[in-house]
Each structure stands twice: as structure tokens, then as C-alpha cells.
Design a protein around this motif. Structure first.
Motif, PDB file in Angstrom:
ATOM      1  N   GLN A 189     -10.520   5.134  -1.027  1.00  0.00           N
ATOM      2  CA  GLN A 189      -9.848   5.897   0.035  1.00  0.00           C
ATOM      3  C   GLN A 189     -10.375   7.335   0.168  1.00  0.00           C
ATOM      4  N   LEU A 201      -5.870  -0.113  -3.471  1.00  0.00           N
ATOM      5  CA  LEU A 201      -6.008   1.202  -2.850  1.00  0.00           C
ATOM      6  C   LEU A 201      -5.746   2.254  -3.923  1.00  0.00           C
ATOM      7  N   LYS A 254      -2.133  -5.601  -0.430  1.00  0.00           N
ATOM      8  CA  LYS A 254      -2.651  -4.257  -0.669  1.00  0.00           C
ATOM      9  C   LYS A 254      -1.803  -3.591  -1.745  1.00  0.00           C
ATOM     10  N   GLY A 314       0.784  -1.219   0.000  1.00  0.00           N
ATOM     11  CA  GLY A 314       0.000   0.000   0.000  1.00  0.00           C
ATOM     12  C   GLY A 314       0.819   1.273   0.000  1.00  0.00           C
ATOM     13  N   ASN A 370     -10.867  -0.040  -2.966  1.00  0.00           N
ATOM     14  CA  ASN A 370     -10.928   1.000  -1.936  1.00  0.00           C
ATOM     15  C   ASN A 370     -10.535   2.346  -2.544  1.00  0.00           C
TER      16      ASN A 370
END
Length: 480
Positions: A167, A121, A98, A69, A165
Motif C-alpha cells: 500500500q 494489506l 482482504k 481491509g 500489498n
């Protein structure tokens, strides 16, 4: 002028009721679909075939992707998708882990597949999202790329048990809407600055070509999360989608789209769960929506831009879905200028103290548009705040929304609906005297609790058949 109750009895058998529906609507030229709408739904289902992909896998890790991530893996996604499409298609695999990235642009015959435990992400830096042809609230423009985008592609998919996601939160994306509840404070720029959203709407009214409606960085118009623009044979299956900047799933000018088994949990501004727009043959099934706006909102462009495109959204099926928080369960509008036709909703559950309405159709005289042939059956509604069915032709947002394009709504049938708490009304409908809402039928509807059975203005042919509200059989109002 409001309709008033009058007493009448219906002793129809099932055969007579079916004939009654057809006869009611015969003058509208819609007899065939109204005589057996669910047969038409079956024909649409047969026409929508989910895309099939070559048995080849292209892991993003093999193209340099790093989990954790932190590292931006945009190039790895791009290379894997290019290789997959170039070699005849297959799966681009996102393994467990991720993976941070900028926008992902899909290509022909590519299935972006997230393995169980995988999470993509998306960057919260707006500068990572280049200009593409897209739309904002029903108006086309050149703006930030959607987080996942496919433009004029065939045979594309997003599948798997992983998480997408966005975010988005009050520190990025959401505050662009200009509302304090989403992090906006005095002094911050937002979409409502005159040079942004307002300028876009004015440019469409003036007929400015889409290619010259250039926005993007500094304009504060949020991108959609997933957008299939002009695509044929598209699939989204099983993924979970959270924290979207704006509309979550947006099939735009696309044909044969399936959204199956998707979970949407996103409570930001304008976080509609799924918004088919100018699209045909769309099936949304087995999904769960927990949203900050409408769970499903069927669109067809706005105002002058909708009249320029002049394309309907039609043959939309919603089935076996669960609607939790949201402004509405299944909604049509308010961007419905091009028109919406043949919508089927069945076997859904709608229940939340934060769900405002079950079925909603909304427009105004700037939008106009024709909505016809909406069929809803076998729905369980626990609790909604306002009403089960609302038909609002005076929907108002962003100030004065009056014009010379009166919207038209006709042929709305709800049957086999059970409601525990409808809130204020069973039915709330407001049409125009010049062009009343036509042909609204509730059959075998049971509402245990509603503050008032209905409130209607300028509705022609509102029928209650074997419908009970607050324990009392509701008779059809007599047109005065």
C-alpha cells in the motif's frame, strides 16, 4: 585510455573455444569454474532444496482475523504463526478476502500461504512497525521492521496465488526518499536530512555497533518489504507483490533461498525486485519483474559496513525470468563491498522502453569489492535504453563517492544473446587504470541496433567471438 578496434579472425571450434576460455582466465585461479561454469550451476541447483512443511493448517480466521481491509489483524497472524511453529510447523492459511495487518514475523517451519483471492494489506502507519535488526542500502541498523520478516529462522516460506500489498504510494512511505516525483514537498522531512541516512553512513564509518544505530520513527528510512535475515532454507513461491515501501525481496545473510514464480509490480523509489545480500545459494526463477528500480540487484554491503561484515554473495542463479520496467535487468551493486562471486543468468527475456540496461555491474572507490565469475546465456533482449552490458566502476550517487578502495571486476561471459535495440551501446565499460576490468567475453551475441558497438576504458582482455552489432562482425579491440 580507450581501446581501439583492430582486425583479427577467430576460427575456433567449440572445443577450442572452451579451451580458450579456460586459458584466458587461468592466471586468475578460476580455471575450474570457467572451463565448465554451467556444470557448477547444476551443482548449486542440487544443493538448494526447497523447504518441506508438515501437513497441518492454521487458518488466521480461527485466530480471530477479520476480512474487509479495515480491522488490523496483527494479533491473529501472530497467534496463528506461534501455534503453527510450536506444534512442529505447517501452513498458516490466509483465505480469500482482504486482511489488513502490521508486520508479519515468521517462525521456524512456517509456510505463510495465501489462497487464490487472498490479499494481505499492510498498514501504512510507520508506528506499527517496531525496531528490528535490518539494513538500509547496505548498512545494518535498528529500524522499522520489514513488512514480512524472519530473523535467524529455518525452513520458512511464503506461498500461494494471493497478493501482498504494501500500500505504499506518494502519500506514505515513498515521499520519505525526498524526491518530488514521489510526493515529497518542501518542508517535509525525508531520509536525506543529516540526522537520518547521512548519520547512518557516518556511524558505520566510525565503527558504531549495530545495536547502537537506532533509527525507526522519525528517521524516514523505509523498511524492506520481505526480508529473510540470517535464515536457512527459505522459499517465496507464486505470490504477487505490489506497492513496496523500499526493496521488495531481500534475502540478507541467508543460505539456500528459492524465489519461484513470483510477480513483482512496484514502481516506487528503490523498488528493486529482489536483492540477495551477503547470501549464498540463491535461485530466482520463473519470475516477472516490473519495477521502479533494478529488477534484480545482487548486493554485498556498503563501504565500512561491508568491510566489517566481509561476507560475499555467491552462487546466485537467475533463470526463466521476465524483466520489464527497471533500471537494470540483472545488476550487481552498487552495494558490493563484500564481493560477489559465481552468478548465473539464463533463459530470460528483458524488454521495455523503460528498462535502462540488461546486465549491469556498478561500484566506486568508496565501495570497492570484487565481482568475479558472471555467466549469462540464452537471453532475449527487445529494447533497452542505454546498453546491453555496462560495467561502471565510477558509479556516483549521494555526492562524492571517491575513496581508496578500487573495485575489481573479472571473468564476465555473455553468450547466445539476441538484442533488437541496445540503445546507445552494446558494451559500456569503465575501469581503473590501476586495476582494469579483466576478461570480458561476448560469444554468439547479435545486436540488431546500437548507436555504437562499444565504449571501453581500462579493460584488459575484451573478446568478441562471433558477435555482430548493426549487421557487422565485431572484432576484439587491441590493448594498447
Amino acid at each position: 585510455m580507450k581501446n581501439k578496434l583492430y582486425s583479427s579472425l577467430f576460427g575456433f571450434s567449440m572445443v577450442l573455444v572452451s579451451a580458450f576460455f579456460a586459458n584466458c582466465f587461468a592466471q586468475n585461479g578460476s580455471t575450474a569454474i570457467l572451463a565448465n561454469p554451467w556444470k557448477v550451476k547444476q551443482q548449486i541447483e542440487k544443493a538448494v532444496v526447497a523447504p518441506v512443511f508438515a501437513n497441518k493448517n492454521y487458518s488466521i480466521v480461527d485466530y480471530g482475523a477479520k476480512s474487509g481491509g479495515v480491522v488490523n489483524n496483527s494479533e491473529a497472524f501472530k497467534k496463528a504463526i506461534e501455534a503453527c511453529s510450536k506444534n512442529g510447523g505447517g501452513k498458516v492459511i490466509v483465505p480469500t478476502g482482504k486482511f489488513l495487518t502490521g508486520p508479519i514475523h515468521l517462525d521456524n517451519n512456517v509456510n505463510l500461504h495465501l489462497e487464490d483471492g487472498a490479499e494481505i494489506l499492510f498498514s501504512t502507519k510507520s508506528s506499527d512497525y517496531p525496531l528490528v535488526r535490518t539494513s538500509f542500502e547496505g548498512t545494518e541498523l535498528m529500524n522499522h521492521s520489514p513488512l514480512i520478516y524472519a530473523y535467524n529462522k529455518k525452513n520458512v516460506a511464503i506461498t500461494g496465488k494471493g497478493i501482498l500489498n504494501g500500500q505504499a504510494n506518494n502519500d506514505n512511505w515513498w515521499y520519505w526518499c525526498g524526491a518530488k516525483q514521489y510526493g515529497w514537498t518542501e518542508g517535509k522531512a525525508n531520509q536525506n536530512d543529516p540526522k537520518n541516512r547521512i548519520r547512518l553512513v557516518e556511524s558505520a564509518e566510525q565503527g558504531v555497533p549495530v545495536e547502537q544505530r537506532v533509527y525507526g520513527e522519525g528517521s524516514y528510512l523505509r523498511p524492506n518489504f520481505i526480508e529473510f535475515f540470517g535464515c536457512t532454507d527459505a522459499l517465496i513461491k507464486d505470490v504477487k507483490i505490489v506497492n513496496a515501501p523500499f526493496w521488495v525481496i531481500h534475502p540478507m545473510k541467508s543460505t539456500n533461498v528459492t524465489v519461484d514464480g513470483v510477480t513483482v509490480q512496484s514502481h516506487g523509489p528503490n523498488n528493486d525486485g529482489c536483492d540477495p545480500e551477503y547470501s549464498k545459494n540463491v535461485i530466482i526463477k520463473n519470475c516477472s519483474f516490473d519495477t521502479g528500480d533494478d529488477c534484480i540487484a545482487i548486493k554485498a554491503g556498503k563501504d565500512a559496513d561491508g568491510r566489517r561484515v566481509a561476507m560475499k554473495s555467491e552462487n546466485i542463479i537467475v533463470q526463466n525470468c521476465k524483466m520489464l520496467d527497471g533500471h537494470g535487468g540483472v545488476v550487481i551493486g552498487s552495494e558490493m563491498t563484500g564481493g560477489v562471486k559465481n552468478v548465473f543468468v539464463e533463459n530470460c527475456v528483458m524488454d521495455s522502453p523503460n528498462l535502462d540496461r540488461a546486465i549491469r555491474i556498478k561500484s566506486n572507490s568508496r565501495r570497492g569489492g570484487l565481482v568475479e565469475n558472471v555467466f549469462v546465456r540464452n537471453i532475449e533482449v527487445g529494447q533497452v535504453k542505454e546498453c546491453v552490458l555496462i560495467l561502471d566502476m565510477f558509479y556516483n550517487v549521494y555526492g562524492n563517492q571517491t575513496g581508496s578502495f578500487i573495485p575489481q571486476v573479472k571473468n564476465i561471459v555473455l553468450e547466445n544473446i539476441n538484442v533488437k535495440n541496445a540503445g546507445k551501446y552494446g558494451v559500456l565499460a569503465k575501469g581503473y587504470k590501476e586495476l582494469p576490468i579483466e576478461n570480458v567475453i561476448l560469444k554468439n551475441v547479435k545486436i540488431d541496433k546500437a548507436a555504437s558497438p562499444y565504449l571501453v576504458e581500462n579493460v584488459k582482455n575484451l573478446q568478441f567471438i562471433n558477435t555482430f552489432i548493426n549487421g557487422k562482425k565485431v572484432e576484439s579491440p587491441k590493448e594498447l
